[in-house]
Design a protein around this motif. Structure first.
Motif, PDB file in Angstrom:
ATOM      1  N   ILE A 106      -6.474 -47.560  23.157  1.00 23.18           N
ATOM      2  CA  ILE A 106      -7.146 -46.559  22.067  1.00 23.18           C
ATOM      3  C   ILE A 106      -7.374 -45.258  22.729  1.00 23.18           C
ATOM      4  O   ILE A 106      -6.981 -44.270  22.152  1.00 23.18           O
ATOM      5  N   LEU A 124      -4.004 -43.427  23.009  1.00 27.87           N
ATOM      6  CA  LEU A 124      -3.274 -43.155  21.839  1.00 27.87           C
ATOM      7  C   LEU A 124      -4.177 -41.846  21.406  1.00 27.87           C
ATOM      8  O   LEU A 124      -3.569 -40.902  20.681  1.00 27.87           O
ATOM      9  N   CYS A 125      -5.557 -41.942  21.158  1.00 21.19           N
ATOM     10  CA  CYS A 125      -6.049 -41.079  20.541  1.00 21.19           C
ATOM     11  C   CYS A 125      -6.403 -39.711  21.413  1.00 21.19           C
ATOM     12  O   CYS A 125      -6.805 -38.628  20.908  1.00 21.19           O
ATOM     13  N   SER A 126      -6.139 -39.812  22.992  1.00 21.27           N
ATOM     14  CA  SER A 126      -6.719 -38.693  23.660  1.00 21.27           C
ATOM     15  C   SER A 126      -4.847 -37.767  23.953  1.00 21.27           C
ATOM     16  O   SER A 126      -5.176 -36.704  24.332  1.00 21.27           O
ATOM     17  N   ILE A 166      -1.541 -39.240  19.849  1.00 20.83           N
ATOM     18  CA  ILE A 166      -1.771 -38.690  18.556  1.00 20.83           C
ATOM     19  C   ILE A 166      -1.807 -37.110  18.702  1.00 20.83           C
ATOM     20  O   ILE A 166      -1.209 -36.554  17.944  1.00 20.83           O
ATOM     21  N   LYS A 173       0.570 -34.670  16.636  1.00 19.70           N
ATOM     22  CA  LYS A 173       0.400 -33.687  15.650  1.00 19.70           C
ATOM     23  C   LYS A 173       0.721 -32.279  15.943  1.00 19.70           C
ATOM     24  O   LYS A 173       1.199 -31.740  15.046  1.00 19.70           O
ATOM     25  N   GLU A 181      -7.340 -37.380  11.328  1.00 21.25           N
ATOM     26  CA  GLU A 181      -8.271 -38.188  11.684  1.00 21.25           C
ATOM     27  C   GLU A 181      -8.505 -39.149  12.962  1.00 21.25           C
ATOM     28  O   GLU A 181      -9.570 -39.711  13.400  1.00 21.25           O
ATOM     29  N   TRP A 182      -7.384 -39.383  13.736  1.00 18.52           N
ATOM     30  CA  TRP A 182      -7.234 -39.962  14.929  1.00 18.52           C
ATOM     31  C   TRP A 182      -7.355 -39.231  16.150  1.00 18.52           C
ATOM     32  O   TRP A 182      -7.125 -39.636  17.400  1.00 18.52           O
ATOM     33  N   GLY A 183      -7.179 -37.769  15.992  1.00 22.90           N
ATOM     34  CA  GLY A 183      -7.032 -36.979  17.124  1.00 22.90           C
ATOM     35  C   GLY A 183      -8.738 -36.706  17.614  1.00 22.90           C
ATOM     36  O   GLY A 183      -9.193 -36.148  16.773  1.00 22.90           O
ATOM     37  N   MET A 184      -8.996 -37.122  18.861  1.00 30.28           N
ATOM     38  CA  MET A 184     -10.360 -37.040  19.101  1.00 30.28           C
ATOM     39  C   MET A 184     -10.641 -36.345  20.570  1.00 30.28           C
ATOM     40  O   MET A 184     -11.562 -36.891  21.229  1.00 30.28           O
ATOM     41  N   TYR A 222     -13.931 -36.650  23.848  1.00 27.81           N
ATOM     42  CA  TYR A 222     -13.514 -36.647  25.091  1.00 27.81           C
ATOM     43  C   TYR A 222     -14.161 -35.468  26.032  1.00 27.81           C
ATOM     44  O   TYR A 222     -14.674 -35.703  26.946  1.00 27.81           O
TER      45      TYR A 222
END
Length: 220
Positions: free
Chosen positions: A112, A115-117, A120, A124, A156-159, A163
Motif C-alpha cells: 500500500i 503504491l500510494c507514495s 500512483i 499521475k 484520490e490515491w496519491g497521498m 507521508y
C-alpha cells in the motif's frame, strides 16, 4: 474575479448541452459563463468554483510537471534523514521504508505504501505529461482524453502530503532522542509536493478538456 452570473435550470431556455454546466457540489444547472483570462466563475447557490480561466496554462503546467518528474527520483531514493544513536548511524529513504516494512512481515502495508507514495504519484505525473504533450502537438487527442480521465481517478490515491506529515512527526519525536540531520531527500520531497500542488492549481480542468476536443484550440 468571480462571475456567478448563471441562471438556474428552471429559468433556462432550451439550450445545447455544451452551453450548460452543473455544479459539482450542489448539482445546480446553469448557463456556462464566458470568462476572460484570470477570471473565475462560482456557483451562485453554494459558492463552489466552477471554472478558472488561467493564462499560459499549458506552458506553466508543462514546466511544473517536468519539475516534479525531475524531483521524483531523488525524493524517493535520497536520504530523508541521518540518525545517529548510540554510536550507530542510519539513513532512511522512502524506498528503504517500503523494504523495511516488507522484510518486517507487513507485506500488505508495504504494498500500500509503495503504491500510494511512489507508483500512483508517478502515474499521475506521466498522465499529466502525456495529456499536455497531446494538446501541444495536437496528436492522439482521444488517448489524451482517456489519460486525463484516468488521472482524475488516480487523484484520490496519491497521498504524498500524508507521508510528509508522518515524516515531520517522526522528526519531532526523534530529535530529543538522537542526533538527527535532515537529508537532501526531504527537501526534494517537499519540492515535489509543492510542484504537484501548484500543478493542480495551474492545470485548469475546463481549459484542458476544451483543448482536448478534436476541434478545440490549444490556447495558452
Amino acid at each position: 474575479m468571480s462571475d456567478p452570473a448563471s441562471q438556474p435550470a428552471s429559468t433556462l431556455p432550451s439550450l445545447p448541452l455544451e452551453e450548460l454546466v452543473a455544479c459539482h457540489e450542489c448539482d445546480l444547472l446553469m448557463h456556462k459563463p464566458q470568462l476572460l483570462l484570470e477570471q473565475k466563475a462560482s456557483c451562485p447557490r453554494c459558492g463552489f468554483e466552477l471554472f478558472a480561466h488561467r493564462a499560459q496554462v499549458q506552458r506553466r503546467s508543462l514546466a511544473l510537471v517536468l519539475t516534479a518528474l525531475v524531483l521524483f527520483l531523488p525524493a524517493n531514493f535520497l536520504p530523508i534523514m541521518h540518525l545517529t544513536l548510540l554510536g550507530q548511524t542510519t539513513q532512511d529513504t522512502l524506498w528503504s521504508a517500503v523494504v523495511s516494512l516488507y522484510h518486517g512481515g507487513m507485506e500488505a502495508v508495504a504494498l500500500i505504501v509503495f503504491l500510494c507514495s511512489m507508483v500512483i504519484p508517478l502515474l499521475k505525473l506521466l498522465c499529466q505529461l502525456l495529456v499536455l504533450l497531446s494538446i501541444r502537438w495536437r496528436l492522439a487527442l482521444a488517448w489524451g482524453r482517456r489519460l486525463y480521465r484516468s488521472y482524475h481517478h488516480l487523484r484520490e490515491w496519491g497521498m504524498l502530503e500524508v507521508y510528509l506529515i508522518g515524516i515531520l512527526v517522526s522528526i519531532v519525536k526523534l530529535i530529543d532522542m538522537a542526533d538527527l540531520t535532515l537529508g537532501s531527500g526531504l527537501f526534494c520531497f517537499v519540492g515535489l509536493l509543492l510542484a504537484q500542488i501548484w500543478l493542480e492549481v495551474s492545470m485548469s480542468p475546463h481549459q484542458i478538456w476544451e483543448a482536448l476536443e478534436e476541434g478545440g484550440h490549444a490556447r495558452d
